[in-house]
Design a protein around this motif. Sequence first.
Motif, PDB file in Angstrom:
ATOM      1  N   MET A  29       1.039  -1.226  -0.061  1.00 44.38           N
ATOM      2  CA  MET A  29      -0.347   0.051  -0.652  1.00 44.38           C
ATOM      3  C   MET A  29       0.950   1.496   0.236  1.00 44.38           C
ATOM      4  O   MET A  29       0.514   2.477  -0.838  1.00 44.38           O
ATOM      5  CB  MET A  29      -0.900  -0.022   0.918  1.00 44.38           C
ATOM      6  CG  MET A  29      -2.350  -1.256   1.088  1.00 44.38           C
ATOM      7  SD  MET A  29      -0.923  -3.229   0.798  1.00 44.38           S
ATOM      8  CE  MET A  29      -1.878  -2.572   2.815  1.00 44.38           C
ATOM      9  N   ASP A  30       2.014   0.983   0.633  1.00 42.31           N
ATOM     10  CA  ASP A  30       2.965   2.508   1.026  1.00 42.31           C
ATOM     11  C   ASP A  30       3.695   2.392  -0.905  1.00 42.31           C
ATOM     12  O   ASP A  30       3.584   4.102  -0.521  1.00 42.31           O
ATOM     13  CB  ASP A  30       4.018   2.301   2.375  1.00 42.31           C
ATOM     14  CG  ASP A  30       3.230   2.413   2.939  1.00 42.31           C
ATOM     15  OD1 ASP A  30       2.652   3.194   3.757  1.00 42.31           O
ATOM     16  OD2 ASP A  30       4.238   1.871   4.431  1.00 42.31           O
ATOM     17  N   LEU A  31       3.984   1.912  -1.101  1.00 42.77           N
ATOM     18  CA  LEU A  31       4.735   1.649  -2.168  1.00 42.77           C
ATOM     19  C   LEU A  31       3.433   2.065  -3.754  1.00 42.77           C
ATOM     20  O   LEU A  31       4.068   3.458  -4.104  1.00 42.77           O
ATOM     21  CB  LEU A  31       5.298   0.253  -3.537  1.00 42.77           C
ATOM     22  CG  LEU A  31       6.413  -0.338  -2.775  1.00 42.77           C
ATOM     23  CD1 LEU A  31       6.468  -1.804  -2.778  1.00 42.77           C
ATOM     24  CD2 LEU A  31       7.977   0.653  -3.083  1.00 42.77           C
ATOM     25  N   SER A 128       0.892  -1.953  -7.519  1.00 40.54           N
ATOM     26  CA  SER A 128       2.471  -2.664  -6.578  1.00 40.54           C
ATOM     27  C   SER A 128       2.780  -3.880  -6.323  1.00 40.54           C
ATOM     28  O   SER A 128       1.434  -5.196  -6.209  1.00 40.54           O
ATOM     29  CB  SER A 128       2.337  -1.735  -5.592  1.00 40.54           C
ATOM     30  OG  SER A 128       1.437  -1.862  -4.488  1.00 40.54           O
ATOM     31  N   GLU A 129       3.337  -4.106  -5.861  1.00 40.24           N
ATOM     32  CA  GLU A 129       4.757  -5.706  -5.737  1.00 40.24           C
ATOM     33  C   GLU A 129       5.669  -5.359  -4.223  1.00 40.24           C
ATOM     34  O   GLU A 129       6.509  -4.445  -4.771  1.00 40.24           O
ATOM     35  CB  GLU A 129       5.011  -6.052  -6.826  1.00 40.24           C
ATOM     36  CG  GLU A 129       3.784  -7.179  -7.715  1.00 40.24           C
ATOM     37  CD  GLU A 129       3.362  -7.913  -6.598  1.00 40.24           C
ATOM     38  OE1 GLU A 129       3.881  -8.536  -5.941  1.00 40.24           O
ATOM     39  OE2 GLU A 129       2.049  -8.703  -7.268  1.00 40.24           O
ATOM     40  N   ALA A 130       5.796  -6.219  -3.619  1.00 38.84           N
ATOM     41  CA  ALA A 130       6.487  -5.960  -2.586  1.00 38.84           C
ATOM     42  C   ALA A 130       7.613  -7.034  -1.921  1.00 38.84           C
ATOM     43  O   ALA A 130       7.831  -7.475  -1.382  1.00 38.84           O
ATOM     44  CB  ALA A 130       5.962  -5.202  -1.648  1.00 38.84           C
ATOM     45  N   GLN A 257       8.294  -2.676  -6.776  1.00 37.65           N
ATOM     46  CA  GLN A 257       7.943  -1.803  -7.352  1.00 37.65           C
ATOM     47  C   GLN A 257       7.045  -1.352  -7.222  1.00 37.65           C
ATOM     48  O   GLN A 257       5.667  -2.243  -7.490  1.00 37.65           O
ATOM     49  CB  GLN A 257       8.238  -2.533  -8.733  1.00 37.65           C
ATOM     50  CG  GLN A 257       9.310  -2.622  -9.230  1.00 37.65           C
ATOM     51  CD  GLN A 257       9.983  -3.150 -10.618  1.00 37.65           C
ATOM     52  OE1 GLN A 257       9.131  -4.012 -10.769  1.00 37.65           O
ATOM     53  NE2 GLN A 257      10.481  -3.198 -11.598  1.00 37.65           N
ATOM     54  N   ALA A 258       5.761  -0.175  -8.039  1.00 36.74           N
ATOM     55  CA  ALA A 258       4.480   0.385  -8.320  1.00 36.74           C
ATOM     56  C   ALA A 258       4.513   1.075  -8.994  1.00 36.74           C
ATOM     57  O   ALA A 258       5.196   2.452  -9.667  1.00 36.74           O
ATOM     58  CB  ALA A 258       3.698   1.198  -6.941  1.00 36.74           C
ATOM     59  N   ALA A 259       3.408   1.684 -10.104  1.00 42.70           N
ATOM     60  CA  ALA A 259       3.142   2.184 -10.947  1.00 42.70           C
ATOM     61  C   ALA A 259       1.498   2.973 -11.084  1.00 42.70           C
ATOM     62  O   ALA A 259       0.754   1.625 -10.104  1.00 42.70           O
ATOM     63  CB  ALA A 259       3.230   1.994 -12.809  1.00 42.70           C
TER      64      ALA A 259
END
Length: 508
Positions: A29-31, A128-130, A257-259
Amino acid sequence: MPDNTPVIIGVGQYSERVGEPGYAALSYMDLAGRALAAAIADSGAHGDVADAIDTLAAIRAFEMSRPDRKPPFGAADNVPRAIAKRVGANPTRAILTTTGGQTNQQLVGEFASAIATGDSRCAVIVGSEAISTVLALSAKGEIPDWSEEVGGDFEDQGFGVEELMEPVLFAHGASGAIPLYALAENARRHKLGMGLEEYRLEIGKLFAPFTKVAAANPHSAAPVERSAEELATVTDRNRIVAEPYPRMTVARDQVNQAAAVIVASAGLARELGVPEEQWVHIHAVTAATELKLSQRPDLSANPASLASVDAALERAGKSIGDMRYIDFYSCFAIPVFNQCDHFGLSVDDPRGLTLTGGLPFFGGAGNNYSAHAIAEAVQRVRADRGSFALVGANGGWMSKYATGIYSTEPADWSANDRFAKLPKATDKVPFAKGPVDAATIETYTINRGPKGAEAIFIGRSDTGERVVGNADLTDAATAEAFESGEPFGKRLALTQDERGRTLGRVTA
């Protein structure tokens, strides 16, 4: 330009790599929140973009993409509103999307169409992915709490994996993307008459230019330029994961990564004071669905993806030669090869075939990768006014595809015909309904892992039905045929084991 013309007003990306300066081990969520904040800033608006967002779609993270998976550190009870909260947005419509790498590209078309009909004025696609952080912290025994109680309503569109279910293939070891794509890849190799090493070098030649792009991209998970030979050479570090794939040539899911992409009406963009030089027009979006892998007449082909790209170009009134910037989804080589084969493109096309660096090198940011490609496309056409960019987004096992075409040149949405979902093919190959005694091999792969080698084949019975099974590698003739990389056309005698799986031994 009519006020209800949809335009992209902002794009944003955010990333971090484990152990590098500034690394903060951010949650999904932060990303995503930081990527959305970057997209809002990118718009250059004078007004409050966050307050204007009426629709927000959160792309499912991989660890939320199947009913049998749960995020190991927890997640928000309302993911889309958790992301919205981070930028001060409170959309009327909040969505948790279905699974699939084509989803974000398709949503651009759906939201653009909603804007054209006046049902929305500002819509966001964000994901996003973490996974990299999850693995790094888990290895150290750290279990942070990423759960959040946000509350509020949202549309859960479900997992959307029904068309991806191939229980017979799964039961025989083709239970993930790597072996399923490898089955299609080997079918194409056989069609071209190439040996394993020769074909691996072709994959290397395709992907070497991708590594150069990835090396220059600050958001890349693996920013290292590599040669075709390095990618193709099998070593302990670059081991075979499933024939014909060395490890370096498959999508890299260990990313942080997030976009985000913001689509708004031209009228709202004016009200918010978004400079027109930031506007990027959506000239076409098309979406298509393929048959299941085991049903496809040609196991090497993906006609739905080709139809999607062809239809998008037709709606935009352009040809592939008019596209100055291209990003073909590249989780594996074959989705890119299929487009190259169809359009007669060289793997070293001077335009390049990726804008990010591709999923094996930039990173396979789960279902959200193509949001990064769209963000790159938007930046390219803004800087090169009047040029056109094409983004092709793939989901499943070449199961779903969506194509978008972008430019700073205006696009007329008055007829609202620039977004289309294409009809699904119906010419299925029937699957054998019960045990059969013999089959002829169409394609295969060999999974190679810590427990040893497992060969999987797809073939045809004598009556033309599809058959799936495992090759009995304890049989010398069978092992020789499969390990040589040339079992195609071999006839197998089939039996059933105690678990109901089909086993095959070469007879001719």
